[in-house]
Design an enzyme around this catalytic site. Sequence first.
Site, PDB file in Angstrom:
ATOM      1  N   HIS A  35     -18.803   2.128 -41.495  1.00  0.00           N
ATOM      2  CA  HIS A  35     -18.619   0.828 -40.845  1.00  0.00           C
ATOM      3  C   HIS A  35     -17.278   0.193 -41.198  1.00  0.00           C
ATOM      4  O   HIS A  35     -16.971  -0.903 -40.725  1.00  0.00           O
ATOM      5  CB  HIS A  35     -19.766  -0.112 -41.215  1.00  0.00           C
ATOM      6  CG  HIS A  35     -21.049   0.213 -40.530  1.00  0.00           C
ATOM      7  ND1 HIS A  35     -22.251  -0.377 -40.860  1.00  0.00           N
ATOM      8  CD2 HIS A  35     -21.329   1.084 -39.527  1.00  0.00           C
ATOM      9  CE1 HIS A  35     -23.206   0.103 -40.102  1.00  0.00           C
ATOM     10  NE2 HIS A  35     -22.677   0.998 -39.283  1.00  0.00           N
ATOM     11  N   ASN A  56     -26.955   3.638 -27.343  1.00  0.00           N
ATOM     12  CA  ASN A  56     -25.769   4.451 -27.082  1.00  0.00           C
ATOM     13  C   ASN A  56     -24.937   3.982 -25.894  1.00  0.00           C
ATOM     14  O   ASN A  56     -23.911   4.601 -25.569  1.00  0.00           O
ATOM     15  CB  ASN A  56     -26.169   5.914 -26.852  1.00  0.00           C
ATOM     16  CG  ASN A  56     -26.594   6.609 -28.129  1.00  0.00           C
ATOM     17  OD1 ASN A  56     -26.296   6.136 -29.224  1.00  0.00           O
ATOM     18  ND2 ASN A  56     -27.304   7.715 -27.999  1.00  0.00           N
ATOM     19  N   ARG A  62     -18.761   7.519 -34.862  1.00  0.00           N
ATOM     20  CA  ARG A  62     -20.074   6.967 -34.492  1.00  0.00           C
ATOM     21  C   ARG A  62     -20.845   7.930 -33.592  1.00  0.00           C
ATOM     22  O   ARG A  62     -22.058   8.113 -33.734  1.00  0.00           O
ATOM     23  CB  ARG A  62     -19.869   5.626 -33.797  1.00  0.00           C
ATOM     24  CG  ARG A  62     -21.155   4.920 -33.388  1.00  0.00           C
ATOM     25  CD  ARG A  62     -20.874   3.507 -32.922  1.00  0.00           C
ATOM     26  NE  ARG A  62     -22.085   2.824 -32.495  1.00  0.00           N
ATOM     27  CZ  ARG A  62     -22.324   2.403 -31.251  1.00  0.00           C
ATOM     28  NH1 ARG A  62     -21.407   2.591 -30.310  1.00  0.00           N
ATOM     29  NH2 ARG A  62     -23.452   1.805 -30.949  1.00  0.00           N
ATOM     30  N   SER A  99     -26.387  16.988 -28.306  1.00  0.00           N
ATOM     31  CA  SER A  99     -27.264  16.458 -27.254  1.00  0.00           C
ATOM     32  C   SER A  99     -26.787  15.098 -26.755  1.00  0.00           C
ATOM     33  O   SER A  99     -27.070  14.711 -25.628  1.00  0.00           O
ATOM     34  CB  SER A  99     -28.714  16.369 -27.752  1.00  0.00           C
ATOM     35  OG  SER A  99     -28.796  15.647 -28.961  1.00  0.00           O
ATOM     36  N   ASP A 145     -26.427  18.757 -32.576  1.00  0.00           N
ATOM     37  CA  ASP A 145     -26.538  19.761 -31.511  1.00  0.00           C
ATOM     38  C   ASP A 145     -25.829  19.350 -30.230  1.00  0.00           C
ATOM     39  O   ASP A 145     -26.028  19.963 -29.179  1.00  0.00           O
ATOM     40  CB  ASP A 145     -28.011  20.061 -31.211  1.00  0.00           C
ATOM     41  CG  ASP A 145     -28.736  18.879 -30.584  1.00  0.00           C
ATOM     42  OD1 ASP A 145     -28.206  17.734 -30.653  1.00  0.00           O
ATOM     43  OD2 ASP A 145     -29.829  19.078 -30.030  1.00  0.00           O
ATOM     44  N   HIS A 199     -24.575   9.437 -34.301  1.00  0.00           N
ATOM     45  CA  HIS A 199     -25.669   9.241 -33.353  1.00  0.00           C
ATOM     46  C   HIS A 199     -26.212  10.572 -32.842  1.00  0.00           C
ATOM     47  O   HIS A 199     -27.387  10.678 -32.497  1.00  0.00           O
ATOM     48  CB  HIS A 199     -25.212   8.365 -32.188  1.00  0.00           C
ATOM     49  CG  HIS A 199     -25.164   6.909 -32.523  1.00  0.00           C
ATOM     50  ND1 HIS A 199     -25.550   5.924 -31.644  1.00  0.00           N
ATOM     51  CD2 HIS A 199     -24.790   6.266 -33.658  1.00  0.00           C
ATOM     52  CE1 HIS A 199     -25.404   4.721 -32.219  1.00  0.00           C
ATOM     53  NE2 HIS A 199     -24.939   4.924 -33.443  1.00  0.00           N
TER      54      HIS A 199
END
Length: 312
Positions: A185, A88, A56, A70, A68, A60
């Site tokens: 999922h 998140n 996950r 982030s 990247d 995300h």
Amino acid sequence: MSALLASLLIFSLFTSATSLSSNYYAKTCPNVESLVRKAVRDAATSDKKVPAALLRMHFHDCFIRGCDASVLLDSKGKNKAEKDGPPNISLHAFYVIDNAKKAVESACPGIVSCADILALAARDSVVLSGGPSWDVPKGRKDGRTSLASETLQLPFPTFNISQLQKSFAQRGLSLDDLVALSGGHTLGFSHCSSFKSRIHNFNSVTDVDPSLNPSFAASLKKICPVKNAKNAGVPMDPSSTSFDNKYYKLIFQKKVLFSSDKALLDLPKTRNLAAKFAGSKYAFTNAFVNSMIKMSSITGGQEVRKNCRVVN
């Protein structure tokens, strides 16, 4: 016109990584894959929720500014980072990437990006859960920007098929990718907050979404009452630690949690693909691998971080 400009702006953040290569670290860090695999395996041995969390996390990450890393950056000062954005908050297992990065830095300092480590960890998570393996293209760079506000661009559990299609298309991903990647999922756990709108006050006519199996809805209502359900939740499917195709079977049984899951029935193409994957684990895993490689090849970084939580 404004909607078109917004779509173009989002798409401009993503570039297809033609420079990625499965043997990118063959000479500079030949043991990187085994080091990451060990970190993931060690964590998963003590916490069965780790594989789903890492898969996950990678998804995300890739859906905001490309893959990247982030999502790994910590908030600093007035800047609230992605990991603290509303979608998140429930992300976890960041320590696994920290451990993998520490091991990799000891072996080959300054060479391997956090983004590559996260992509490898996601693959290893699938494998450890009984799913397929694949060669992960490597050579990503780490981003220097992480904004909590941008996490609202992630596809939400409440999305309908049109919203899902638009979200994926903005990242260069097709309906085929949408259906295949939704199969992720099959792993993990969902808090009540992600599906409570389907079992309480659904609309002015009915309390429960009529597209839910009645007995399944009743079981969810017991676990997730109107009040005091903040930390409650349920597995995404009964075999939520095994990577299989049961998720697609549950769609047709009307026993999936999210509106975005049942939305796969709303277009002939997505419905047919879901039926194909429900009937063949082989077809699903092949499609999943192809779509994971495609998604994880969206890049956008600039550096190789020494510490995955802070920019250099």
